[in-house]
Each structure stands twice: as C-alpha cells, then as structure tokens.
Design an enzyme around this catalytic site. Structure first.
Site, PDB file in Angstrom:
ATOM      1  N   GLU A 171      65.061  61.983  39.248  1.00 42.81           N
ATOM      2  CA  GLU A 171      66.007  61.537  40.304  1.00 42.81           C
ATOM      3  C   GLU A 171      67.352  61.074  39.673  1.00 42.81           C
ATOM      4  O   GLU A 171      67.864  59.905  39.801  1.00 42.81           O
ATOM      5  CB  GLU A 171      65.348  60.315  41.118  1.00 42.81           C
ATOM      6  CG  GLU A 171      64.378  60.725  41.938  1.00 42.81           C
ATOM      7  CD  GLU A 171      63.697  59.677  42.877  1.00 42.81           C
ATOM      8  OE1 GLU A 171      64.415  58.535  42.965  1.00 42.81           O
ATOM      9  OE2 GLU A 171      62.966  60.042  43.944  1.00 42.81           O
ATOM     10  N   GLU A 280      57.681  64.447  44.712  1.00 44.04           N
ATOM     11  CA  GLU A 280      57.301  63.197  45.236  1.00 44.04           C
ATOM     12  C   GLU A 280      57.393  63.318  47.033  1.00 44.04           C
ATOM     13  O   GLU A 280      58.275  63.812  47.416  1.00 44.04           O
ATOM     14  CB  GLU A 280      58.082  61.968  44.762  1.00 44.04           C
ATOM     15  CG  GLU A 280      58.064  61.625  43.348  1.00 44.04           C
ATOM     16  CD  GLU A 280      59.163  60.280  43.138  1.00 44.04           C
ATOM     17  OE1 GLU A 280      59.222  59.780  44.055  1.00 44.04           O
ATOM     18  OE2 GLU A 280      59.329  60.208  41.952  1.00 44.04           O
TER      19      GLU A 280
END
Length: 345
Positions: A171, A280
């Site tokens: 991320e 995710e």
C-alpha cells in the site's frame, strides 16, 4: 488495510478486450488432477497472516512481545479449507535493519524462512510482503537503486523455492505515481538479478493500491508500463467494503458495493492485458457484508481471465476479537464470513 488503521489495531493488541497475455498459471504441471480441479476458479485463494509486521514503534523489537510470527497450525487449518496462498507481511527495517543496501538480520530472516518453508513444503504459496507503505525508517523511499538492492538481497534467500512470491511493498500512498512505478520496476529488476527467475512478483500501486481508485488516481497509467524479463508479474489491488474503503468498519455500503468498486479495475486489467489479484479484502460478519463480498467474488469469478485470486485480511495469532480476524478457531470473520465464501476457493 490503511496504515493508520493497522497502527490503531496493533497498538491496541500489542502495546473484454483481448484476454491477457501476461504470465500463465505459475505451476500448471505441479498439481495433482484433484488439486488442479480445485483451482479451476482462481489460481490463488488465501489469507493474510499478520504478526511479524506488528510493533512498528519498537524496532527491532522483541519477538513475542512486539511482534509474532504466524501460527503454523492455523495455516494448516486454513489449507485444509482449500486455501493455497498466504501473504506474510514483514518489516523492512527488521529484515534489513541499517540501510536499504545493508545485510539481513539473521534471526528475523530465519523465522521468515521457517514460515515460508512450512507453507511451501505443503504445496502452498508464500507471498512475502514488505509491509512498509512505501516508507523505510519513517521516510518515503525515493532511492530506487537502493530499493532494487534491498529486493535483490531478500530474493537471494529464496531463489531455489519456486513457491515464494515477492510482494514489493504494501500500500504505497501519498507518493508520486511515477516514483511508485519506478520503485516497483527497481524491485522487479533486483529480484530477477538475484537469480529468482521462476517466482511470481506482486506489484502494488499508489493510493493504498485500492482497486476502486486504481484508474481514477492515475495509478494504473503509471503502472501499466512495468516490464519483467520473465513475464511473471501480477498486479495486486486491495478492496474493502466500508464507506471510505479503509477496512476499519464492519458496516458495508451496500450489497453490491464490492462489484461496483472493482469494475473499473477489472476493465483496466483486461484492456492492459494484465493479471490481477485482490491481495486484501474483508467483510463484516453480517448479512449485508456477506452479500457484498459474495457478489464481488462472484463477479471476479466471472472475470477470472484477469482476476487470478483473492486473499482475506486478516489472519494471525494476535488479532483477538478484531472484526476481521480469520484466525482459527474462533476469529470473527473465520466463523462469521468464511463459511459463506468457501465456494469461491
């Protein structure tokens, strides 16, 4: 999961166009007929196994106090459900402590290797992920050469294990899109230079690698030009179903929000001939969220020429009563959501 969200939780816990021409199934000839049939929906289905990235305020920290490694018995239980991939977050500062071009910490590496070996010896895939959000020692990583060296150093430890997957960084966010792309390219180059030529590489984008912002943020444009001499890169995106997409609430926007949020990314994957994975995702243990994640996974199944798999957040032994715990035997999501989505493995 966004960095602020992860820090909050861990602080509490521990102190159609053409089909893609990208890489083929990583191991089509290594599976039994029954296993190959089981994988006919997606190449990968799995769980994120947190713990080794906890305790970011204590570097290097103490194992068992500031951080923990995944439970092998829990991994075995999840493999028994049909999952074949486990994403293992680690901290760059613990693995290579002093600088991006430094040497590995032998003890932390040994624990990472033991976790990887347990998974891969059983035929699973271990995606080792630098859980650093594009930062090293608190600063945005701008040294692309150093980042490539970091990944060369790490990949050198796993060159002989074809079931290891390298996940360049978790991320990236609030960074220049071109820098993020260049860092990913440097990681690819470093990994291949190590001699790790058979392994898959997961690359992640800016804006928390969100599927719902992949196109609108410019991430997709910047990332589309990545090259790999071994043609074995998968683009990893994340998608949560709460109002701000941060994965901090068990309340979902609607029953269709999952499919809606990944639609533009799906088109991008196909038009750019890229293989993609949802690295995710999670759902609250309630009927609306279960419908939302089922709808999203069903949509992905219908588009599995580009969507190659998905992983639930979050497994790991220290989650306790966390809303998205997938930890057997009593994790909130393990008992409340998992039974409703096993058909998408």
């Amino acid at each position: 999961m966004h960095l602020s969200s992860l820090l909050l939780v861990t602080a509490t816990l521990v102190g159609v166009f053409a089909a893609p021409s990208a890489n083929s199934d990583p191991a089509p000839n290594e599976r039994s007929a029954s296993a190959q049939k089981k994988r006919s929906t997606f190449w990968f289905a799995g769980v994120n196994e947190s713990g080794a990235e906890f305790g970011t305020g204590s570097i290097p920290g103490t194992k068992g106090t500031d951080y923990i490694w995944p439970s092998t018995s829990s991994i075995d239980t999840l493999m028994g459900k049909g999952f074949n991939i486990f994403r293992i977050p680690f901290l760059m500062e613990r693995l290579v402590p002093n600088s991006l071009t430094g040497s590995v910490n032998a003890a932390y590496l040994a624990d990472l290797q033991a976790t990887v070996k347990h998974i891969t010896d059983k035929g699973g895939y271990a995606a080792i992920c630098a859980q650093n959000f594009g930062r090293y020692r608190g600063s945005v990583i701008t040294d692309t050469s150093g980042f490539g060296t970091f990944w060369k150093t790490v990949a050198t430890q796993f060159t002989s294990n074809k079931n290891v997957i390298f996940d360049t960084n978790n991320e990236f966010h609030d960074m220049d899109n071109t820098l993020v792309a260049n860092l990913n390219q440097a990681a690819i180059n470093g990994i291949r230079a190590s001699g790790a030529t058979s392994q898959t590489i997961f690359v992640e984008g800016n804006s928390y690698t969100g599927a719902w912002t992949w196109v609108s943020s410019g991430t997709g444009t910047a990332m589309a030009g990545l090259t790999d001499p071994n043609n074995n890169v998968i683009y990893e995106m994340h998608q949560y179903l709460d109002s701000d997409g941060s994965g901090t609430s068990s309340t979902c926007v609607s029953a269709t929000i999952g499919q809606e949020r990944i639609a533009a990314a799906t088109a991008w994957c196909r038009s750019n001939k890229k293989n993609c994975i949802l690295g995710e995702t999670a759902a609250g243990s309630n009927s609306l969220c279960i419908s939302a994640i089922q709808g999203m996974l069903s949509y992905m199944k219908s588009n599995n020429d580009v969507w190659r798999g998905w992983l639930l957040w979050g497994g790991g032994p220290w989650w306790g009563s966390y809303i998205f715990s997938v930890e057997p035997p009593s994790g909130t999501q393990y008992t409340g959501v998992l039974p409703s989505i096993l058909q998408y493995i």
